[in-house]
Design an enzyme around this catalytic site. Sequence first.
Site, PDB file in Angstrom:
ATOM      1  CB  SER A 135      36.399  37.090  44.227  1.00  0.00           C
ATOM      2  OG  SER A 135      37.095  37.942  45.126  1.00  0.00           O
ATOM      3  CE1 TYR A 148      41.417  35.743  41.723  1.00  0.00           C
ATOM      4  CE2 TYR A 148      40.438  37.630  42.824  1.00  0.00           C
ATOM      5  CZ  TYR A 148      40.600  36.266  42.707  1.00  0.00           C
ATOM      6  OH  TYR A 148      39.926  35.421  43.571  1.00  0.00           O
TER       7      TYR A 148
END
Length: 260
Positions: A135, A148
């Site tokens: 990501s 995350y």
Amino acid sequence: MTTKTILITGAAMGIGRAVAELHAARGHNLILMDVDGGALQRTAATLGDNVVVSVGSVADPEASERAVAAGLARFGGLDGLSHNAGIQRYGDVVDTSLALWNEVMAVNLTGAFLVTKAAMPALRASRGAIVLTASIQGMAAQKGALAYVAAKHGMLGLVAGMAMDEAERGVRINGVAPGSVDTPMLRDAIALDPDPAALEKVVDDMHPLGRRARPEEIAAVIAFLLSDEASFMTGETVRVDGGVLSRIGGAPKAKPEGGA
């Protein structure tokens, strides 16, 4: 085109499903893995006969080993791994419980390690390729998503470290770092906001291209990195983010009068 066998995690929906659809259209053999057995079976039913389904979480080492073993039993080898399984959770360092931290790390980072570990002997034999879906939050940070962000930063290190370890054995390891992608995970996150419609616009507008990505756009980059066309690429994480990380925040929108 040579038929290859590809293991795809998170294959039931989103980016993983798009990767599976693209490789099925190209005639490759697929090993599909996901924790959601019902959704996985529905996806597999659309992809033809050269498909093996393995239900389980990448956080469980035995589940990854079962998926690899099932694929080897059916197809006799393994040429690629596309790892897409992941979860999104929220909280800062105070709000994030140890249980939540461990959950996110188990799926998003340790899971990538475990599925790669299970697949590596077969990939060494075939001199295959791996792509981990990370990501842009592995390169920057969003507020309120500490676990995350940390896990995705770790995944970039996993890509680089494994690439160096495996280069002499002919196994290539790369990553992709998407921006916002129109997946069920993103839509579920937006739905948590008090004003989802307003947040939809914010998400789209933060990308210089003016929209979020479609899953098949990320899948196309993953397929390239898995293919022989990317034979001299390893240790790289490719941004596929619509320009998000190229934009300078606060830059003027128009050239000032008299400016160069």
